[in-house]
Design a protein around this motif. Structure first.
Motif, PDB file in Angstrom:
ATOM      1  N   ILE A   1       0.855  -1.186   0.000  1.00  0.00           N
ATOM      2  CA  ILE A   1       0.000   0.000   0.000  1.00  0.00           C
ATOM      3  C   ILE A   1       0.890   1.234   0.000  1.00  0.00           C
ATOM      4  CG2 ILE A   1      -1.715   1.308   1.329  1.00  0.00           C
ATOM      5  CD1 ILE A   1      -2.747  -1.392   2.382  1.00  0.00           C
ATOM      6  N   CYS A   2       0.531   2.189  -0.847  1.00  0.00           N
ATOM      7  CA  CYS A   2       1.342   3.389  -1.065  1.00  0.00           C
ATOM      8  C   CYS A   2       0.624   4.602  -0.469  1.00  0.00           C
ATOM      9  CB  CYS A   2       1.523   3.571  -2.563  1.00  0.00           C
ATOM     10  SG  CYS A   2       2.464   5.018  -3.056  1.00  0.00           S
ATOM     11  N   GLY A   3       1.399   5.622  -0.116  1.00  0.00           N
ATOM     12  CA  GLY A   3       0.808   6.872   0.368  1.00  0.00           C
ATOM     13  C   GLY A   3      -0.183   7.461  -0.624  1.00  0.00           C
ATOM     14  N   SER A   4       0.077   7.296  -1.915  1.00  0.00           N
ATOM     15  CA  SER A   4      -0.839   7.889  -2.896  1.00  0.00           C
ATOM     16  C   SER A   4      -2.162   7.127  -2.956  1.00  0.00           C
ATOM     17  CB  SER A   4      -0.184   7.994  -4.272  1.00  0.00           C
ATOM     18  OG  SER A   4       0.225   6.745  -4.729  1.00  0.00           O
ATOM     19  N   ASP A   5      -2.160   5.829  -2.636  1.00  0.00           N
ATOM     20  CA  ASP A   5      -3.432   5.086  -2.542  1.00  0.00           C
ATOM     21  C   ASP A   5      -4.310   5.680  -1.442  1.00  0.00           C
ATOM     22  OD1 ASP A   5      -2.749   3.097  -4.467  1.00  0.00           O
ATOM     23  OD2 ASP A   5      -1.581   2.037  -2.947  1.00  0.00           O
TER      24      ASP A   5
ATOM     25  N   GLY B   1      -4.320  -1.336  -5.823  1.00  0.00           N
ATOM     26  CA  GLY B   1      -2.979  -1.860  -5.596  1.00  0.00           C
ATOM     27  C   GLY B   1      -2.055  -1.626  -6.777  1.00  0.00           C
ATOM     28  N   HIS B   2      -1.149  -0.621  -6.656  1.00  0.00           N
ATOM     29  CA  HIS B   2      -0.229  -0.356  -7.771  1.00  0.00           C
ATOM     30  C   HIS B   2       1.207  -0.772  -7.465  1.00  0.00           C
ATOM     31  CE1 HIS B   2       0.152   3.519  -5.539  1.00  0.00           C
ATOM     32  NE2 HIS B   2       1.409   3.407  -5.906  1.00  0.00           N
ATOM     33  N   GLU B   3       1.365  -1.614  -6.436  1.00  0.00           N
ATOM     34  CA  GLU B   3       2.711  -2.102  -6.128  1.00  0.00           C
ATOM     35  C   GLU B   3       2.666  -3.631  -6.073  1.00  0.00           C
ATOM     36  OE1 GLU B   3       3.914  -0.045  -2.542  1.00  0.00           O
ATOM     37  OE2 GLU B   3       3.920   1.892  -3.565  1.00  0.00           O
ATOM     38  N   PRO B   4       2.399  -4.252  -7.226  1.00  0.00           N
ATOM     39  CA  PRO B   4       2.222  -5.706  -7.249  1.00  0.00           C
ATOM     40  C   PRO B   4       3.520  -6.457  -7.554  1.00  0.00           C
ATOM     41  CG  PRO B   4       1.516  -4.782  -9.352  1.00  0.00           C
ATOM     42  CD  PRO B   4       2.122  -3.649  -8.544  1.00  0.00           C
TER      43      PRO B   4
ATOM     44  N   SER C   1       8.617  -1.528  -6.985  1.00  0.00           N
ATOM     45  CA  SER C   1       7.769  -1.091  -8.099  1.00  0.00           C
ATOM     46  C   SER C   1       7.299   0.344  -7.959  1.00  0.00           C
ATOM     47  CB  SER C   1       6.576  -2.028  -8.267  1.00  0.00           C
ATOM     48  OG  SER C   1       5.706  -1.901  -7.171  1.00  0.00           O
ATOM     49  N   CYS C   2       7.295   0.882  -6.760  1.00  0.00           N
ATOM     50  CA  CYS C   2       6.908   2.291  -6.630  1.00  0.00           C
ATOM     51  C   CYS C   2       7.855   3.025  -5.690  1.00  0.00           C
ATOM     52  CB  CYS C   2       5.450   2.402  -6.179  1.00  0.00           C
ATOM     53  SG  CYS C   2       4.883   4.095  -5.978  1.00  0.00           S
ATOM     54  N   GLY C   3       7.765   2.769  -4.400  1.00  0.00           N
ATOM     55  CA  GLY C   3       8.491   3.585  -3.414  1.00  0.00           C
ATOM     56  C   GLY C   3      10.001   3.556  -3.546  1.00  0.00           C
TER      57      GLY C   3
END
Ligand SMILES: [Zn+2]
Ligand SMILES: [Zn+2]
Length: 345
Positions: free
Chosen positions: A36-40, A62-65, A150-152
């Motif tokens: 889970i990302c801060g932007s979610d 979920g954008h960090e799969p 994948s994101c952070g």
């Protein structure tokens, strides 16, 4: 399969979906981790704030799969069943300048779709992914490591590259959420030191200290600038990065950048008022905005994590099953935990 969508208003809805079939150039991944990302939280969970690249279309969140290939569609060129992959979290059009440069994040085509925003993301048992957005995950990294890259971690790495951080630099990170922790970890691997971190949350300062990611954990507040000056012989840090998005922290990062130093803004949202002459021009400061990363830098980061013997997953403080996604989002929303992740199996 089971999936989770985010209707807004701090709610999590569980849904049943058909398992998708991969089309041309696509692969089906069995999900193993989906963080889970801060932007979610900021743009979807609390309320649907986004427009354009941040518009949420009611898809599986979920954008960090990160997962394992279980089926391969026609015309795939690299991946096979059984491969472990990390996923760059946006599928761009593939043919614009930003896509060709690997910065799929910057694609403005109507064909651009981010996983978890405009197309189904990682909070489900399976994810349909474009092969060109998948990167092989080195054996020595876990699925959770891959999800975080994948994101952070990718975002933190990109900003460090933009700042050209090296052993010549002291590094200040304002905001010790997951991206700030990543910046501290990767900044040290690139040779910077001392690493100074600030946050308003005592829990986050304690976590950064406990993980050994910062040399100095400074409470954000009126005394922070003076404390950072003290720690750096009065000059400030050669490289600084704001990972919070708060005006006070951005201002602290800029004022704590030494003359001729470099500062990067990574934390999203908000506004900032500057005394341009005094804060920027007269101190010869280079200020960068840095947004996510490129496919190439993400791939480079995966390889470097192995070389540096680093495990992003140490920043994960809380893991939940998909069935407990509601609790996971409540905790992430509180802003006191480290990284929160949904894990499968
Ligand atoms: Zn993210
Ligand atoms: Zn594009």
């Amino acid at each position: 399969m089971n999936g989770v969508v985010l209707p807004g208003d701090r709610t999590v809805r569980h849904v049943r979906l058909e398992v998708p079939e991969p089309g041309s150039g696509q692969v089906l991944l069995a999900m193993k981790a989906s963080s889970i990302c801060g932007s979610d939280i900021r743009a979807i969970y609390r309320e649907h704030l986004g427009h354009g690249p941040e518009a949420y279309r009611g898809v599986v969140a979920g954008h960090e799969p990160c997962g394992q290939v279980v089926a391969v569609g026609p015309d795939c060129r690299r991946l096979a069943v059984g491969d472990r992959v990390a996923v760059y979290h946006i599928a761009g059009c593939g043919v614009c300048d930003e896509c060709r440069g690997g910065y799929l994040i910057g694609c403005t085509s109507p064909h651009r779709a981010a996983y978890g925003w405009q197309r189904d993301g990682g909070h489900a048992d399976f994810l349909l992914a474009e092969e060109r957005t998948c990167l092989p995950l080195p054996d020595r990294l876990s699925y959770l490591d891959g999800a975080l890259v994948s994101c952070g971690f990718g975002t933190a790495y990109e900003a460090l590259l933009r700042l050209a951080v090296s052993g010549r630099d002291q590094l200040l990170v304002t905001g010790l959420g997951p991206v700030g922790l990543a910046a501290a970890m990767l900044g040290r691997a690139l040779g910077a030191g001392p690493i100074i971190g600030t946050d308003v949350s005592a829990e986050r300062l304690a976590l950064a200290r406990r993980l050994g990611l910062v040399d100095h954990a400074v409470p954000a507040g009126d005394d922070a600038a003076a404390m950072i000056a003290d720690l750096t012989g009065g000059a400030g840090c050669a490289a600084t990065m704001d990972c919070s998005g708060s005006a006070a922290a951005r201002s602290l990062a800029l004022r704590s950048t030494r003359t001729w130093g470099r500062c990067a803004f990574v934390g999203e949202g908000g506004r900032l008022t500057l005394d341009v002459s005094q804060d920027l021009i007269h101190r010869q400061i280079t200020l960068h905005g840095s947004w996510v990363t490129s496919l190439r830098h993400m791939s480079e980061l995966l390889a470097n994590l192995v070389r540096w013997n680093l495990r992003p997953e140490v920043t994960v403080t809380d893991r939940f099953a998909l069935a407990d996604a509601g609790a996971a989002y409540r905790l992430a929303d509180a802003g006191t935990a480290g990284k929160v992740a949904i894990v499968f199996d």
